[in-house]
Design an enzyme around this catalytic site. Structure first.
Site, mmCIF file in Angstrom:
data_model
loop_
_atom_site.group_PDB
_atom_site.id
_atom_site.type_symbol
_atom_site.label_atom_id
_atom_site.label_comp_id
_atom_site.label_asym_id
_atom_site.label_seq_id
_atom_site.Cartn_x
_atom_site.Cartn_y
_atom_site.Cartn_z
ATOM 1 N N HIS A 111 23.661 -28.475 -28.680
ATOM 2 C CA HIS A 111 23.447 -27.210 -28.094
ATOM 3 C C HIS A 111 23.892 -26.081 -29.069
ATOM 4 O O HIS A 111 24.413 -26.398 -30.215
ATOM 5 C CB HIS A 111 24.521 -26.883 -27.097
ATOM 6 C CG HIS A 111 23.995 -27.978 -25.761
ATOM 7 N ND1 HIS A 111 24.567 -27.621 -24.556
ATOM 8 C CD2 HIS A 111 23.037 -28.535 -25.729
ATOM 9 C CE1 HIS A 111 24.010 -28.600 -23.640
ATOM 10 N NE2 HIS A 111 23.016 -29.252 -24.367
ATOM 11 N N GLU A 125 25.557 -23.399 -29.026
ATOM 12 C CA GLU A 125 27.087 -23.168 -29.158
ATOM 13 C C GLU A 125 27.759 -24.180 -30.218
ATOM 14 O O GLU A 125 28.548 -23.878 -31.010
ATOM 15 C CB GLU A 125 27.866 -23.017 -27.818
ATOM 16 C CG GLU A 125 27.124 -22.023 -26.982
ATOM 17 C CD GLU A 125 26.358 -22.622 -25.759
ATOM 18 O OE1 GLU A 125 26.326 -22.297 -24.695
ATOM 19 O OE2 GLU A 125 25.529 -23.606 -26.231
ATOM 20 N N CYS A 159 27.410 -25.051 -20.961
ATOM 21 C CA CYS A 159 27.716 -26.165 -20.147
ATOM 22 C C CYS A 159 29.283 -26.572 -20.340
ATOM 23 O O CYS A 159 29.811 -25.906 -21.215
ATOM 24 C CB CYS A 159 26.771 -27.235 -20.608
ATOM 25 S SG CYS A 159 27.304 -28.105 -22.271
ATOM 26 N N CYS A 168 30.289 -27.395 -23.866
ATOM 27 C CA CYS A 168 30.238 -26.642 -24.850
ATOM 28 C C CYS A 168 31.555 -25.666 -24.262
ATOM 29 O O CYS A 168 32.080 -25.096 -25.374
ATOM 30 C CB CYS A 168 28.953 -25.611 -24.865
ATOM 31 S SG CYS A 168 27.492 -26.539 -25.689
#
Length: 158
Positions: A79, A81, A117, A120
């Site tokens: 991801h 992040e 999410c 993250c």
């Protein structure tokens, strides 16, 4: 001439970063800013050296019919992040802000519901980030204090 806010300035940069995304579902861009300096950037894509979904022409989660927001362990991508956090020294992240922008990969539409999410969020908490700013329209955004995610621990039974 009216200047844009700092939040929208950094969100515009995060939106440019998402153009590097290799996901077939959603494109995300993230930047980490500390004291008005960009510390790192990240976008969602396969780990270095592995094939990207756009190169393979298929998304495992989409092929399996997995709804958005579920079963991330089956996703090839790291991801945005997480990639931004991986690229930044922790001592520069403590107290910093992460800016996040997202677009639908198929339509190019801005994601008005973009959020981190749970995996993250845990990384953001441990990195010592203070705030997450998420774009919800071309000029509007949401500011989330990371302390809210600590307090509203989603792993505790109700």
């Amino acid at each position: 001439m009216e200047r844009i806010s700092k939040e929208n300035y950094y969100l515009d940069i995060a939106q440019t970063v998402l153009e590097r995304s290799t996901c077939l579902r959603r494109h995300y861009g993230a930047i980490i800013v500390q004291k008005d300096e960009i510390i790192s950037t990240g976008y969602n894509g396969a780990p270095r050296g592995r094939k990207n979904c756009v190169d393979m022409g298929t998304c495992t989660r989409e092929t399996m019919g997995i709804p958005s927001g579920q079963r991330y362990e089956l996703c090839r991508s790291v991801h945005a992040e997480a990639n931004a956090i991986i690229s930044a020294p922790r001592n520069q992240m403590v107290g910093a802000t992460l800016y996040l922008a997202g677009r639908d990969a198929k339509t190019g539409a801005l994601l008005t519901d973009a959020t981190s999410c749970s995996m993250c969020r845990r990384m953001i908490i441990n990195a010592g980030l203070e705030r997450v700013v998420t774009r919800i329209s071309p000029t509007e955004f949401i500011v989330v204090p990371v302390s809210d995610w600590v307090r509203e621990d989603d792993t505790l039974p109700v």
